[in-house]
Write an enzyme that holds these catalytic residues in place. Structure first.
Site, short mmCIF file in Angstrom:
data_model
loop_
_atom_site.label_atom_id
_atom_site.label_comp_id
_atom_site.label_asym_id
_atom_site.label_seq_id
_atom_site.Cartn_x
_atom_site.Cartn_y
_atom_site.Cartn_z
N GLU A 263 0.86 -1.13 -0.27
CA GLU A 263 0.21 -0.03 -0.19
C GLU A 263 1.19 1.33 0.16
O GLU A 263 2.18 2.07 1.33
CB GLU A 263 -1.05 -0.25 1.64
N CYS A 300 -3.11 7.47 5.17
CA CYS A 300 -2.78 7.04 3.55
C CYS A 300 -4.22 7.80 2.86
O CYS A 300 -4.30 7.81 1.92
CB CYS A 300 -2.02 5.59 3.43
N GLU A 389 1.02 12.61 -4.48
CA GLU A 389 0.97 12.70 -2.54
C GLU A 389 1.69 13.64 -2.01
O GLU A 389 3.25 13.63 -2.73
CB GLU A 389 1.14 11.62 -2.04
#
Length: 505
Positions: A263, A300, A389
């Site tokens: 992930e 996240c 991100e």
């Protein structure tokens, strides 16, 4: 009483000092020394896990469920020590750590209930048809079986729920797989206590100590040794895109490749549709800001980009978000390195093509203050870096010209963990057009909420297309995550005494 870490690795139930030491870097309180991992220690832990695998795979579901519950009990017995050192190491408030501890023990108990029910085995039986023409059919039985020893990498942002005794470890043990954990150096003391809890639970249950090992610290060669050890059969990872991709490539390059369930990261776009923006744009903007700063933006699922049709409603959304973010005090980030990376990321976004600054606040050291920017769809689509991100409390308002351009922007996002729709009844038609795009983009699509806060439940999916994760068919949260560490085995014409207990009847 203040908890003093022993600072050792935990290998097959034994505390191993190793040679070199490293000092923790807490946000507050004293630093402590911990042993540094080495490839040799990794090999020792993997050998113990491999030796323990046949016995663990043969245990009953009831026995593994009792182990998971015993781990949860041992963690709760260490609650005070976990909160104390966890707050020191991470800077997270005690209430957050107490909640995360509850999530950690809750998911252990959830997996215990899940494997007791047995549905995850996906048992199937095609009975023999000896008289079938032109050829008879054999007796075929199938169920899921554990893959073997699993490597788990502790996450930086969840020192409990995604770390030593977190979801990956719980799922692997529930499946019947021994675990070797590479602890995260941002919170080695917290990880050590969780590791001690697992060791104690294994002893209480009379199970092989080789089922679990914890390697602390170490350079990149330790992680590389872990994922390339031939005894490791799968990897669970939560972390950066760069680090995860490097480990993924190593797993794929092995003589016998193994699955890497990483992930890796997400900007989790939020689409505020025109009807919702007109009815409650300011309210949604304030809610978005609250989600952005939760945990200093170190989730996240942090919703980093909001997409709205330009105009007065978007103005109200942006101003409400800006005002809420401006009132947010500085928060400690998990490490000095993360704080520095956040400042670099904010500078990168602020310097992006056509980006306008709505809120920029200087903050040094380990602390972080929110940043807010806005950009048009044309400039966003021309600058790929704006879709990357930034780990921290940073938001980007993306203004589109109309609904058609909103759809076009949605199609340009890479894989995401989540995608959110804010919509009212008047937005239903646009929502229908966007939904297939978001389904293809993300592992979780939600409406009229915010993605921070991932429920641990049967139906949860925490994963998505690359680069959100390396395997779009998997989840790292919820009971479905056990499937990562199982493989189907078909048994053909086995005599009754050899048929596994779970397949009889």
């Amino acid at each position: 009483m203040t908890h003093i870490p022993h600072g050792h690795h935990l290998i097959a139930g034994a505390r191993v000092a190793g040679g070199a030491r490293f000092a923790s870097a807490p946000a507050s309180g004293p630093a402590h020394d911990f042993a540094v991992g080495t490839p040799d220690l990794v090999a020792r832990a993997c050998a113990a896990a491999d030796a323990a695998f046949p016995g663990l795979a043969a245990t009953s579901r009831a026995d593994r469920a009792r182990l998971l519950e015993a781990i949860a009990d041992q963690i709760e017995a260490r609650a005070g020590a976990i909160t104390e050192i966890g707050a020191q190491e991470t800077g997270l408030p005690p209430a957050r750590l107490e909640g995360e501890r509850g999530r950690t023990t809750g998911q252990l108990r959830l997996f215990a209930d899940h494997i007791r029910k047995g549905d995850y085995l996906d048992r199937r039986h095609d009975r023999a048809l000896p008289d079938r023409q032109p050829l008879p059919r054999p007796d075929l039985r199938m169920m899921q079986r554990p893959v073997g020893p699993v490597a788990v990498f502790g996450a930086s942002n969840f020192p409990l729920a995604f770390s030593v005794a977190g979801g990956d470890t719980a799922a692997a043990l529930a499946a019947g797989c021994p675990v070797v954990v590479k602890g995260h150096s941002a919170h080695p003391g917290t990880g050590e206590i969780a590791g001690d809890a697992i060791v104690a639970a294994l002893a209480d249950c009379g199970m092989d100590p080789g089922i679990f090992s914890l390697i602390q610290g170490g350079r990149r060669d330790v992680g590389e040794a872990l994922v390339t050890d031939p005894r490791i059969r799968a990897v669970g990872f939560t972390g950066s895109l760069g680090g995860g991709r490097a480990l993924y490539d190593l797993c794929a390059a092995r003589p016998e490749p193994i699955p890497f369930f990483g992930e890796l990261g997400s900007v989790n776009p939020v689409f505020v549709l025109p009807g919702a923006a007109a009815a409650r744009g300011a309210q949604i903007g304030a809610g978005w800001a609250a989600s952005l700063v939760m945990g200093a933006g170190q989730f996240c699922t942090n919703p980093g980009i909001a997409v709205l049709v330009a105009g007065a409603d978007a103005d109200a959304f942006a101003e409400a978000a800006r005002a809420a973010l401006a009132r947010t005090p500085a928060q400690a980030m998990l490490t000095d390195g993360m704080a520095a990376a956040y400042r670099d990321g904010a500078a990168r976004v602020g310097a992006g093509q056509g980006v306008r600054t709505l809120l920029a606040q200087a903050c040094g050291g380990r602390a972080a203050l929110p940043h807010l920017y806005e950009v048009t769809a044309e400039d966003f689509l021309a600058d790929h870096a704006l879709a990357e991100e930034v780990f921290g409390p940073l938001g980007l308002v993306l203004r589109v010209a109309d609904a058609a351009q909103m759809e076009a922007v949605a199609r340009r996002f890479a894989g995401q963990l989540t995608a959110t729709l804010h919509l009212d009844a008047a937005d239903t038609d646009l929502g229908r057009r966007l939904l297939p795009v978001l389904e293809r983009m993300a592992g979780r699509v939600l409406a009229n909420g915010f993605p921070t806060g991932v429920e641990v439940a049967e139906a949860m999916v925490h994963g998505g297309p690359y680069p959100a994760s390396t395997n779009f068919g998997a989840t790292s949260v919820g009971t479905l995550s056990i499937r990562r560490f199982l493989r189907p085995v078909c048994y053909q014409n086995l005599p009754d005494p050899l048929i596994p207990e779970d397949l009889r009847g």
